[in-house]
Every structure is written in C-alpha cells, then in structure tokens.
Design an enzyme around this catalytic site. Sequence first.
Site, PDB file in Angstrom:
ATOM      1  N   GLU A  16      14.307  19.954 -13.703  1.00 20.28           N
ATOM      2  CA  GLU A  16      14.861  20.443 -14.973  1.00 20.28           C
ATOM      3  C   GLU A  16      14.830  21.966 -15.035  1.00 20.28           C
ATOM      4  O   GLU A  16      13.896  22.588 -14.533  1.00 20.28           O
ATOM      5  CB  GLU A  16      14.041  19.878 -16.147  1.00 20.28           C
ATOM      6  N   GLU A  23      22.095  16.888 -20.416  1.00 18.03           N
ATOM      7  CA  GLU A  23      21.489  15.986 -21.408  1.00 18.03           C
ATOM      8  C   GLU A  23      21.515  16.630 -22.797  1.00 18.03           C
ATOM      9  O   GLU A  23      21.192  17.813 -22.953  1.00 18.03           O
ATOM     10  CB  GLU A  23      20.033  15.678 -21.011  1.00 18.03           C
ATOM     11  N   ASP A  64      12.593  12.071  -9.586  1.00 20.46           N
ATOM     12  CA  ASP A  64      12.391  13.173 -10.528  1.00 20.46           C
ATOM     13  C   ASP A  64      11.149  13.959 -10.145  1.00 20.46           C
ATOM     14  O   ASP A  64      10.098  13.365  -9.867  1.00 20.46           O
ATOM     15  CB  ASP A  64      12.156  12.579 -11.933  1.00 20.46           C
ATOM     16  N   ASP A 100      11.233  10.588 -14.547  1.00 20.49           N
ATOM     17  CA  ASP A 100       9.891  10.751 -15.121  1.00 20.49           C
ATOM     18  C   ASP A 100       9.795  10.036 -16.467  1.00 20.49           C
ATOM     19  O   ASP A 100       8.729   9.935 -17.062  1.00 20.49           O
ATOM     20  CB  ASP A 100       9.486  12.235 -15.211  1.00 20.49           C
ATOM     21  N   SER A 101      10.934   9.459 -16.921  1.00 20.04           N
ATOM     22  CA  SER A 101      10.899   8.566 -18.085  1.00 20.04           C
ATOM     23  C   SER A 101       9.989   7.373 -17.827  1.00 20.04           C
ATOM     24  O   SER A 101       9.587   6.684 -18.762  1.00 20.04           O
ATOM     25  CB  SER A 101      12.318   8.083 -18.431  1.00 20.04           C
ATOM     26  N   LYS A 155      15.346  15.555  -8.344  1.00 18.88           N
ATOM     27  CA  LYS A 155      15.951  16.167  -9.539  1.00 18.88           C
ATOM     28  C   LYS A 155      14.897  17.036 -10.209  1.00 18.88           C
ATOM     29  O   LYS A 155      13.720  16.657 -10.245  1.00 18.88           O
ATOM     30  CB  LYS A 155      16.441  15.084 -10.519  1.00 18.88           C
TER      31      LYS A 155
HETATM   32  O1  KIV Z   1      13.673  10.686 -16.494  1.00 20.68           O
HETATM   33  C1  KIV Z   1      14.807  10.277 -16.764  1.00 20.68           C
HETATM   34  O2  KIV Z   1      15.035   9.085 -16.996  1.00 20.68           O
HETATM   35  C2  KIV Z   1      15.885  11.266 -16.805  1.00 20.68           C
HETATM   36  C3  KIV Z   1      17.255  10.811 -17.208  1.00 20.68           C
HETATM   37  C4  KIV Z   1      17.288  10.352 -18.593  1.00 20.68           C
HETATM   38  C5  KIV Z   1      18.299  11.806 -16.912  1.00 20.68           C
HETATM   39  O3  KIV Z   1      15.672  12.394 -16.514  1.00 20.68           O
END
Ligand code: KIV
Length: 283
Positions: free
Chosen positions: A118, A185, A87, A48-49, A116
């Site tokens: 959180e 993280e 994500d 989600d970055s 993934k």
């Molecule tokens: O969204 C992302 O890039 C991440 C990683 C930095 C682990 O969650």
Amino acid sequence: MAQRCTVPVVRERKVARGGDPLVMLTAYDAPGARMVDQAGADMILVGDSVAMVVLGYDDTLQVTVEDIAHHTAAVARTHPSALVIADMPWMSYHVSTADTVKNAATLIRAGAQAVKLEGGRRRIPMIEALVSAEIPVMGHIGLTPQSMNAMGGYRVQGRDAEAALGLVDAAKALAHAGCFSIVLEGVPAPVATMVTEAVEVSTIGIGAGPDCDGQVLVFHDVLGLEQRIMPKFVRRYADLFDLGVAALTEFAGDVRSGEFPEPAECYRLDDGAADALGLYGAA
Ligand code: KIV
C-alpha cells in the site's frame, strides 16, 4: 484446466485495449483457493484482510509476514491457475529496502508469484528494490487500510480536485517504478477512470466504480460469511453464514435426538467377531 494467469498477462490486460475485465478475489486457505480458482478468477489475493475475516482482529495492522506466509502456502499448495499475490503486512516494507526485499522473499518462497503493498510515492524506493530482485509488485492507493490511523478511519480518498490529481500522480509514479498493476480502493468512480486512463498497467478497483481494468472483492463478503455491516461497494452473492448456522443447528438437533449416527453411518465388525466378543445382536 484453465490457462495459468501470469504477471505479464495482468500487466497488459487493459479494457481500453480490448481486454476482458480482470477478476481478483481474496482467499486464505486451500478450500477457498480451490473455489476461487474453479470460479475462473484471474488472481487470488492472500490479503491482509485475513486479519479481520479469519483471525478475528479489529483491523489489518495485526498480521505479520509469518501469518501471510502461512496462508499463502495453503493457497499455493492447491496449484491454482490464478496468479497468487501475497499482501505485504504493515511494517514489513516501511523500515528499509533490505527488510522489504527479505520479507517479500519470504512470501515468494511460501508460494506467492507477486506481492502487493500500500501507498504512493513514499514507497517508490521499496518498489524499485523489489523489482530489481525480480519480485513483481502490485501497488495499492486510495483508501489504504494500513493507514487507517493516519487517515483518521476508513475514509474515501480523492474527493477534491487536488487529492484526485494526487492519486493520478501517485499511480503514474508507481507504474514508472515498475508496478505491474495497481489496486484503487475507496475513490470516486471518475477518479478511478482518470487513473486508469493515465497508466499503461492494469488497475483493479474495490469501491472505485466500473471503469477500472478489473475488480476485487473479499471472499467472505461475496459469500456472506461475514456478519459485519458491509461498505456499499460490496455485493453479496450468497448467505453462507446463515446456511452454515442452519446446517450446524440441524446436526446438533440430530445428535441430541439420537438420529445421528444411523446404521449406514457406522462401521461393522468382521463376520463372527460379534459372537467371539459375546456381543449378541451386534454386527
Ligand atoms: O487485504 C485485502 O483483502 C485487500 C483487498 C481488499 C484489495 O487489500
């Protein structure tokens, strides 16, 4: 072609059991995925970055399931050997287990092989629901950017003894619920070591020291495509932003001076067409 990386391979790959450290990188489009795959990464995370490094938002809270599905599909169309993990965005797994499974299924249908999400113990019902729907889940604890408002910013987690033990406990609960791997993280290195020793599944660190079973960094950070101030755990291996600006500036100069395009960069008419068109001297 490299051998395809799978969920069971990642789950079992513990450095303490003699495995090589796992390599994960983010990618959000086809060229990025091809680069990451050719570099030999084990996993591609459609993180989600994408919100911050591609879409220009100030934080990760703005992206939707549709955004991540769109970018996941672009990555998956390259058929990488690396495992593709999508994500789950903020609010896509917080409301109900039914919503969580439906949203994760959208990402799997877009081409992800795992998702993934959180958070610690509070996410257990969602993780169990995903696992029973045959959707592999990677956990993510410590500094969880989707909790930035609740945490009061991007703060390193697990610095005191109680918080450190809380992370060990959360990791054990995630592994027990069925996560095949856990991202750690923004935690002190000794805490990541404790967590990695405490769980049977692989841990992937970002700002978590050298003792995790693997490491992940963001594509744009590694390649120097981002100009923001980087956290200290980022190592930049290239300066592609500066290289890109230099190349584009050269192009602009060539256009303005008439040096681009030159004859070899132009198409020719068929023989005799110039005469027929009355274009004397043209070819
Ligand atoms: O969204 C992302 O890039 C991440 C990683 C930095 C682990 O969650």
